[in-house]
Motif scaffolding. Structure first.
Motif, PDB file in Angstrom:
ATOM      1  N   CYS A  19      -0.680  29.771  -0.472  1.00  0.00           N
ATOM      2  CA  CYS A  19      -0.972  31.207   0.296  1.00  0.00           C
ATOM      3  C   CYS A  19      -0.551  32.229  -0.648  1.00  0.00           C
ATOM      4  N   LEU A  20       0.180  32.642  -1.562  1.00  0.00           N
ATOM      5  CA  LEU A  20       0.955  33.816  -2.965  1.00  0.00           C
ATOM      6  C   LEU A  20      -1.265  34.045  -2.771  1.00  0.00           C
ATOM      7  N   MET A  21      -1.512  33.579  -3.486  1.00  0.00           N
ATOM      8  CA  MET A  21      -2.729  33.881  -4.123  1.00  0.00           C
ATOM      9  C   MET A  21      -3.812  34.571  -3.314  1.00  0.00           C
ATOM     10  N   LEU A  22      -3.635  33.748  -1.580  1.00  0.00           N
ATOM     11  CA  LEU A  22      -4.818  34.342  -1.042  1.00  0.00           C
ATOM     12  C   LEU A  22      -4.226  35.769  -0.921  1.00  0.00           C
ATOM     13  N   VAL A  23      -2.909  36.263  -0.113  1.00  0.00           N
ATOM     14  CA  VAL A  23      -2.178  36.999  -0.055  1.00  0.00           C
ATOM     15  C   VAL A  23      -2.542  38.252  -1.113  1.00  0.00           C
ATOM     16  N   LEU A  24      -2.519  38.092  -2.491  1.00  0.00           N
ATOM     17  CA  LEU A  24      -2.664  38.543  -4.085  1.00  0.00           C
ATOM     18  C   LEU A  24      -3.835  38.660  -3.876  1.00  0.00           C
ATOM     19  N   GLY A  25      -4.778  37.879  -3.127  1.00  0.00           N
ATOM     20  CA  GLY A  25      -6.462  38.722  -3.169  1.00  0.00           C
ATOM     21  C   GLY A  25      -6.473  39.550  -2.055  1.00  0.00           C
ATOM     22  N   VAL A  26      -5.550  39.333  -0.548  1.00  0.00           N
ATOM     23  CA  VAL A  26      -5.303  40.783   0.767  1.00  0.00           C
ATOM     24  C   VAL A  26      -5.093  42.275  -0.625  1.00  0.00           C
ATOM     25  N   MET A  27      -4.298  41.912  -1.340  1.00  0.00           N
ATOM     26  CA  MET A  27      -3.584  43.417  -1.613  1.00  0.00           C
ATOM     27  C   MET A  27      -4.031  43.958  -2.558  1.00  0.00           C
ATOM     28  N   LEU A  28      -4.661  43.600  -3.519  1.00  0.00           N
ATOM     29  CA  LEU A  28      -5.491  43.873  -4.568  1.00  0.00           C
ATOM     30  C   LEU A  28      -7.243  44.600  -4.095  1.00  0.00           C
ATOM     31  N   LYS A  29      -7.893  43.975  -2.905  1.00  0.00           N
ATOM     32  CA  LYS A  29      -8.995  44.614  -2.175  1.00  0.00           C
ATOM     33  C   LYS A  29      -8.184  45.853  -1.377  1.00  0.00           C
ATOM     34  N   LEU A  33      -8.588  46.852  -6.185  1.00  0.00           N
ATOM     35  CA  LEU A  33      -8.435  46.905  -8.292  1.00  0.00           C
ATOM     36  C   LEU A  33     -10.319  45.794  -8.045  1.00  0.00           C
ATOM     37  N   ILE A  34     -10.538  44.901  -6.717  1.00  0.00           N
ATOM     38  CA  ILE A  34     -11.648  43.901  -6.899  1.00  0.00           C
ATOM     39  C   ILE A  34     -12.415  45.400  -5.337  1.00  0.00           C
ATOM     40  N   GLU A  36     -16.031  44.077  -2.615  1.00  0.00           N
ATOM     41  CA  GLU A  36     -17.223  43.471  -2.089  1.00  0.00           C
ATOM     42  C   GLU A  36     -18.588  43.225  -3.456  1.00  0.00           C
ATOM     43  N   ASN A  37     -18.519  43.911  -3.936  1.00  0.00           N
ATOM     44  CA  ASN A  37     -19.563  42.997  -4.970  1.00  0.00           C
ATOM     45  C   ASN A  37     -18.566  42.511  -5.852  1.00  0.00           C
ATOM     46  N   PHE A  38     -17.345  42.407  -6.521  1.00  0.00           N
ATOM     47  CA  PHE A  38     -16.910  41.703  -7.531  1.00  0.00           C
ATOM     48  C   PHE A  38     -16.795  40.172  -6.309  1.00  0.00           C
ATOM     49  N   ILE A  39     -16.230  40.340  -5.539  1.00  0.00           N
ATOM     50  CA  ILE A  39     -16.262  39.194  -4.352  1.00  0.00           C
ATOM     51  C   ILE A  39     -17.319  38.111  -4.417  1.00  0.00           C
ATOM     52  N   ASP A  40     -18.676  39.321  -4.004  1.00  0.00           N
ATOM     53  CA  ASP A  40     -19.336  38.241  -4.327  1.00  0.00           C
ATOM     54  C   ASP A  40     -19.746  37.878  -5.527  1.00  0.00           C
ATOM     55  N   VAL A  41     -19.881  38.473  -6.476  1.00  0.00           N
ATOM     56  CA  VAL A  41     -20.403  37.566  -7.944  1.00  0.00           C
ATOM     57  C   VAL A  41     -19.778  36.816  -8.395  1.00  0.00           C
ATOM     58  N   ALA A  42     -18.327  37.324  -7.976  1.00  0.00           N
ATOM     59  CA  ALA A  42     -17.619  36.362  -8.249  1.00  0.00           C
ATOM     60  C   ALA A  42     -17.413  34.415  -7.509  1.00  0.00           C
ATOM     61  N   SER A  43     -17.832  34.785  -6.274  1.00  0.00           N
ATOM     62  CA  SER A  43     -17.969  33.357  -5.742  1.00  0.00           C
ATOM     63  C   SER A  43     -19.287  33.117  -6.084  1.00  0.00           C
ATOM     64  N   LEU A 213      -9.799  31.373  -4.708  1.00  0.00           N
ATOM     65  CA  LEU A 213      -8.055  31.793  -3.577  1.00  0.00           C
ATOM     66  C   LEU A 213      -8.336  32.907  -3.368  1.00  0.00           C
ATOM     67  N   LEU A 214      -8.570  33.848  -4.658  1.00  0.00           N
ATOM     68  CA  LEU A 214      -8.476  35.811  -4.740  1.00  0.00           C
ATOM     69  C   LEU A 214      -9.756  35.821  -4.454  1.00  0.00           C
ATOM     70  N   CYS A 215     -11.024  35.000  -3.919  1.00  0.00           N
ATOM     71  CA  CYS A 215     -12.081  36.107  -3.284  1.00  0.00           C
ATOM     72  C   CYS A 215     -11.805  35.699  -2.335  1.00  0.00           C
ATOM     73  N   THR A 216     -11.063  34.371  -1.434  1.00  0.00           N
ATOM     74  CA  THR A 216     -11.440  34.073  -0.133  1.00  0.00           C
ATOM     75  C   THR A 216     -10.066  34.871   0.457  1.00  0.00           C
ATOM     76  N   GLY A 217      -9.304  35.531  -0.068  1.00  0.00           N
ATOM     77  CA  GLY A 217      -7.941  36.706  -0.264  1.00  0.00           C
ATOM     78  C   GLY A 217      -9.173  38.087   0.290  1.00  0.00           C
ATOM     79  N   GLY A 218      -9.930  37.622  -0.539  1.00  0.00           N
ATOM     80  CA  GLY A 218     -10.237  39.357  -0.358  1.00  0.00           C
ATOM     81  C   GLY A 218     -10.905  39.694   1.184  1.00  0.00           C
ATOM     82  N   SER A 219     -11.423  38.589   1.020  1.00  0.00           N
ATOM     83  CA  SER A 219     -12.875  38.343   1.929  1.00  0.00           C
ATOM     84  C   SER A 219     -12.558  38.598   3.232  1.00  0.00           C
TER      85      SER A 219
END
Length: 318
Positions: A19-29, A33-34, A36-43, A213-219
């Protein structure tokens, strides 16, 4: 009361880090700091490099007797196939729009076993659990891809031929299936992996779950849930309530217990896979609805999975 609280604390300790990692992904997006391009490449890096490395190494380095897991894999395939049939029939009765039907069906059965499911298993059972889960994930990945193509393909002979081509392409080029197959071969034949290669692969493996998990949260796009609410909640109830409930009860009936039962529950309780959006968009389905289902099941699974773990742990089943 103290014992129940301890059981609940244990359950929260499994889902809490995710849960915390998903929330962190949302916050960074949100703070930029991250993007869509980062999420696409990292995924892509996760799917094509780090996750295959983790699954391969978890199998090669395991002491588990995979031959004894045949019953688990057969049960997983049959149970998920039967649930797919039930989901397909009930969805067609409840919804009439063809572009929505396939997306709802896919959202109801296709679990995110390779990321969220594995994260749950790793938190409870460690590397040995991940090694066992890898074989389970491989079999379900094959099944999910076939079922998704069947669900999303319009009726007709030409589209049927196209469906077969899509199935063959998705299975033969899937990095996860290839990595797991290689891992099984290396394990069965006792082929040694050089220490240098193993250490380098472990670096990749260690990146997998945090980055995924960061990418999942950010997306996640919670705001999009305002559309198609009825169909979104319908698919979510199937994915997070009916699937884990029926499949876990069936596993209990057939005598599965402890780690095997826990793995079956965690895999069936995982939210809808992010790949369902890509598949829906590529095959002409309602991609907005697919994204809504992914977002809602991902958020709600943190609650339903915690309650499920708590129930199974409190009753001494896992």
């Amino acid at each position: 009361m103290t014992s129940l609280w301890q059981q609940f604390a244990f359950s929260a300790s499994i889902t809490g880090p995710i849960c915390l990692m998903l929330v962190l992904g949302v916050m960074l997006k949100r703070i930029g700091l991250i993007n869509e391009n980062f999420i696409d490449v990292a995924s892509k890096v996760v799917f094509q490099v780090t996750l295959p490395a983790m699954l391969f190494l978890s199998i090669v380095q395991s002491d588990h007797d995979f031959a004894a897991s045949g019953k688990l894999v057969v049960f997983g395939v049959l149970a998920n196939f039967l649930f797919f049939l039930f989901t397909t029939l009930s969805t067609r009765l409840a919804f009439s729009e063809p572009k929505d039907q396939g997306v709802i069906v896919q959202g109801g059965f296709r679990a995110n076993t390779a990321i969220i499911g594995l994260a749950y298993v790793a938190n409870i059972y460690g590397n040995d659990g991940v090694a066992l889960a890898a074989i389970y994930v491989a079999s379900l990945t094959v099944l999910y891809n076939i079922q998704a193509v069947v669900a999303l393909t319009p009726k007709g002979q030409e589209s049927g031929q196209q469906a077969v081509q899509v199935i063959v392409k998705t299975l033969t080029k899937n990095p996860l299936i290839i990595a797991i197959a290689l891992g099984v071969v290396f394990y069965a034949l006792s082929i040694p992996v050089p220490q240098m290669v193993s250490d380098a692969g472990q670096y990749f493996a260690n990146m997998t779950l945090p980055l995924a998990l960061l990418c999942t949260g950010g997306s996640l796009d919670i705001g999009s849930l305002k559309k198609d609410q009825a169909s979104t909640w319908f698919a979510t109830s199937y994915k997070l309530v009916l699937a884990p409930l029926t499949i876990t009860l069936a596993a209990l009936f057939f005598g599965f217990k402890e780690q095997d039962l826990g793995l079956i529950f965690l895999m069936s309780a995982a939210p809808t896979a992010a790949a369902s959006y890509v598949m829906a968009r590529a095959m002409g389905g309602n991609s907005t609805l697919a994204a809504n289902i992914i977002a809602l099941t991902t958020v709600m699974s943190l609650i339903t999975c915690t309650l499920g773990i708590f129930t199974l742990k409190a009753t001494g089943l896992i």
